[in-house]
Enzyme design. Structure first.
Site, PDB file in Angstrom:
ATOM      1  CB  CYS A 186     -33.364  35.921  54.209  1.00 44.17           C
ATOM      2  SG  CYS A 186     -32.953  35.924  55.960  1.00 44.17           S
ATOM      3  NE  ARG A 215     -37.671  30.226  49.571  1.00 48.14           N
ATOM      4  CZ  ARG A 215     -37.057  29.065  49.706  1.00 48.14           C
ATOM      5  NH1 ARG A 215     -36.581  28.714  50.879  1.00 48.14           N
ATOM      6  NH2 ARG A 215     -36.920  28.232  48.694  1.00 48.14           N
ATOM      7  CD1 TRP A 233     -37.538  34.721  60.306  1.00 49.93           C
ATOM      8  CD2 TRP A 233     -35.985  33.146  60.059  1.00 49.93           C
ATOM      9  NE1 TRP A 233     -37.812  33.719  61.199  1.00 49.93           N
ATOM     10  CE2 TRP A 233     -36.880  32.738  61.065  1.00 49.93           C
ATOM     11  CE3 TRP A 233     -34.930  32.306  59.723  1.00 49.93           C
ATOM     12  CZ2 TRP A 233     -36.740  31.539  61.748  1.00 49.93           C
ATOM     13  CZ3 TRP A 233     -34.791  31.105  60.407  1.00 49.93           C
ATOM     14  CH2 TRP A 233     -35.691  30.730  61.401  1.00 49.93           C
ATOM     15  CG  ASN A 253     -30.724  34.728  52.117  1.00 46.38           C
ATOM     16  OD1 ASN A 253     -31.153  35.797  52.509  1.00 46.38           O
ATOM     17  ND2 ASN A 253     -31.295  34.054  51.130  1.00 46.38           N
ATOM     18  N   GLY A 254     -27.862  33.877  55.601  1.00 49.37           N
ATOM     19  CA  GLY A 254     -26.854  33.084  56.294  1.00 49.37           C
ATOM     20  C   GLY A 254     -26.372  33.783  57.550  1.00 49.37           C
ATOM     21  CD  GLU A 295     -45.451  15.952  59.904  1.00 48.77           C
ATOM     22  OE1 GLU A 295     -45.728  16.824  59.055  1.00 48.77           O
ATOM     23  OE2 GLU A 295     -44.380  15.960  60.551  1.00 48.77           O
ATOM     24  CE  LYS A 323     -46.848  20.145  58.994  1.00 51.69           C
ATOM     25  NZ  LYS A 323     -45.780  19.296  59.239  1.00 51.69           N
ATOM     26  CD  GLU A 346     -44.430  22.736  61.295  1.00 47.24           C
ATOM     27  OE1 GLU A 346     -43.245  22.716  60.915  1.00 47.24           O
ATOM     28  OE2 GLU A 346     -45.347  22.166  60.677  1.00 47.24           O
ATOM     29  CG  HIS A 401     -44.478   5.314  81.455  1.00 43.51           C
ATOM     30  ND1 HIS A 401     -44.061   4.574  82.543  1.00 43.51           N
ATOM     31  CD2 HIS A 401     -44.981   4.428  80.550  1.00 43.51           C
ATOM     32  CE1 HIS A 401     -44.286   3.283  82.298  1.00 43.51           C
ATOM     33  NE2 HIS A 401     -44.850   3.174  81.108  1.00 43.51           N
ATOM     34  CE  LYS A 451     -41.829  24.461  52.185  1.00 43.34           C
ATOM     35  NZ  LYS A 451     -42.789  23.561  52.839  1.00 43.34           N
TER      36      LYS A 451
END
Length: 608
Positions: A2, A27, A74, A100-101, A481, A485, A488, A504, A603
């Site tokens: 946030c 963010r 958020w 925030n938190g 990665e 990407k 996401e 497998h 973020k």
């Protein structure tokens, strides 16, 4: 994470606060709100959705105020709606707070307050904190916040204002970043420098357990135990231009294209060609101490974890040091074996990642030397680690990391070369690797010129529901990665696998509707990867290959091939990831996704 912005000074607060939280939109958030302190008390406006919805409610606001706080939320506790949006107020609506938190013991505190006659209207943990400050208030706002926080378990970055205390913001931090922006006759509070950079580049970073009393002309910082702190002002070198799009459609695309520059920044002044030894003075370790290291542990989350896995391949082969890569969220809650010959690399773009920070502190409690690889100057990991290396990638606004990832891998290549030279690596080999490193930024520029080709490939597959990414050796983490990407920012299900593991399990998924991205470079396992490609094609799978320039053999064995320049084998991830970043970007754009602010993602993850 946030976003928090606070202002106290001579100017109208509303436009400053709105501009600040807009700079924090990248963010990720689901609601926004603002609290202004006027002559007749607090004026609080909140809205679900984007800041534009908040602005619609503020169109007719005539409140004159030079003092206020704002927030982008958020959701953690309670649905993302107007009621649960911040700021939250106490029962009397004299105190407003943004937070925030996560307050872990909020249920216990809520029960206590309800028993005392307080009415809790929202589903949030933050309103409980506002009511607790009211309960603790005896005329001194700072002391009320201090008293309330002694009862809190969890993480927080908060800003508090009260109608009884005009021209004052109380800020406090525990596990969630918070800064004071120092102006001339005005001061700011923010969770990120970018929110206030157009007003001041002079900031004070709060540490965990600190409380700041901020007025237009002053700020005083103490610990929760009321011990006075002498703050240090730091000047931010980032320019406002660096956090603007600069003509690109999205921050992510801009940051992909910035990688030649950011990679040059990562190596500038650090390459010693004569001795073949990179210069990394920030490690705070002598050569002899580096030679005594018997084991390296790397801890990180998400994209940084993938970079760390590349580091493991490099370190074990080039420096011959046993290396393990741990998810920080797992490391902090198990009982790892630490000893004084272990060196811990802590990787985090923001330098504030909650799990990574906690893992670092756990290692430090065991006497382990910790080195931070972070991008944000002055961040908590940068300040509290025993040494480290800055990435110098500049502000990364896109939630999906691109330039920070390649800078992390570049720094790991420098660290590996340094440690290798301290052990068995010859001067000649060190010099050769440094020459290859020097060429990487130019080679990235060559790959970026293939953008239109990659965009055309994306056009064929953007409607796919699933993707498989395959790589072997040091390019297996690149497959991870690349898949990360894509998932996401496009919301396509994608998985990365070591190519040999396809047999497998994942091979059962392959049919004509399954695109498979294969990193098939000319290296010792090239023939093995080609066999994997043949297995995919025999099941009608579509193959997009990342291949080495000059490889004519692969072209007629795959559906599409994207060539990258030749380089030292263990440096190939710095090049092979670039097409995968562009592929994910173009697919997401074609699917109409919000590339810079993908849903449900933040973020900087500063809560568990």
């Amino acid at each position: 994470m946030c976003g928090i912005v606070g202002y106290v000074g001579p100017q109208q607060a509303e436009p400053i606060l709105l501009k600040g939280i807009k700079r924090l939109e990248y963010r990720g958030y689901d609601s926004a709100g603002i609290a202004l302190l006027a002559d007749n008390g607090l004026y609080v406006t909140k809205a679900a959705g984007k800041i534009v919805e908040l602005e619609k409610l503020l169109v007719h606001n005539t409140t004159e105020s030079s003092h206020g706080i704002a927030h982008t939320r958020w959701a953690t506790h309670g649905e993302p709606n107007q009621l649960n949006a911040h700021p939250h107020t106490d029962t009397t609506e004299d105190i407003a707070i943004v937070h925030n938190g996560i307050i872990e013991n909020y249920r216990t505190l809520k029960s206590f307050l309800v028993a005392k006659g307080y009415q809790i209207k929202t589903d949030t943990d933050t309103e409980v904190l506002a009511q607790l400050i009211r309960f603790s208030y005896k005329g001194d706002l700072t002391e009320a916040v201090r008293e309330a926080l002694t009862q809190v378990e969890g993480t927080y970055g908060i800003a508090v204002i009260s109608s009884a205390h005009p021209n004052m913001i109380i800020a406090a931090r525990m596990g969630s970043p918070l800064i004071i922006g120092v102006g001339n006759g005005e001061n700011f509070v923010a969770s990120d420098v970018s929110a206030i950079l157009d007003s001041t580049n002079r900031v004070v970073y709060l540490d965990d357990g600190e409380i700041a009393t901020v007025t237009p002309d002053d700020y005083k910082i103490t610990t929760i135990q009321n011990v006075k702190i002498s703050p240090q002002i730091e000047e931010i070198s980032w320019s406002l231009d660096e956090i603007e799009k600069g003509g690109f459609d999205h921050f992510m695309l801009k940051e992909i294209y910035e990688q030649p520059t950011t990679l040059r920044n990562a190596i500038r002044g650090r390459l010693n060609f004569e001795e073949g030894i990179p210069r990394l003075n920030g490690l705070n370790l002598q050569y002899e101490e580096l030679r005594e290291i018997k084991r390296i542990l790397i801890t990180a989350c998400g994209t940084s974890w993938n970079a760390g896995l590349i580091g493991e391949y490099m370190l074990e082969e080039m420096a011959r040091i046993p290396c393990e890569v741990e998810y920080a969220s797992e490391l902090r809650y198990r009982s790892p074996i630490f000893d004084l010959k272990t060196l811990l690399f802590v990787i985090s773009q923001s330098g504030e990642t909650a799990d990574t920070l906690a893992a670092m502190r756990e290692a430090q409690n065991h006497g382990v030397t910790t080195l931070g690889l972070v991008n944000v100057v002055g961040s908590t990991i940068a300040r509290q680690s025993d040494g480290g290396v800055y990435l110098h990638a500049g502000p990364e606004i896109g939630v999906a990391s691109t330039k920070a990832f390649t800078s992390q891998v570049m720094i790991l290549s420098l660290l590996t070369t340094l440690l290798g030279r301290m052990r068995q690596m010859s001067v000649q080999t060190g010099q050769e690797i440094i020459e290859y490193i020097k060429d990487i930024p130019n080679q990235v520029e060559e790959i970026l010129e293939k953008n239109e080709q990659i965009k055309n490939i994306a056009a064929e597959y953007y409607k796919a529901d699933n993707f498989l990414y395959l790589g072997r050796g040091i390019n297996f983490p690149v497959a991870l990665e690349g898949a990360l990407k894509l998932k996401e920012i496009s919301y396509i299900h994608a998985e990365g696998y070591p190519a040999a593991e396809m047999k497998h399990g994942p091979i059962a998924l392959i049919d004509e509707n399954m695109p498979v991205v294969v990193i098939a470079l000319k290296d010792p396992v090239y023939d093995k990867v080609m066999s994997n490609i043949a297995e995919v094609r025999s099941r009608n799978g579509k193959v997009i290959a990342i291949a080495t320039e000059g490889d004519t053999e692969i072209a007629d064995k795959v559906n599409h091939v994207i060539y990258i320049p030749k380089t030292y084998r263990l440096l190939t991830p710095l090049l092979s990831i670039i097409p995968l970043q562009l592929l994910a970007y173009h697919i997401a754009v074609m699917r109409g996704c919000h590339v810079d602010q993908p849903r449900n993602l933040a973020k900087s993850v500063t809560v568990e």
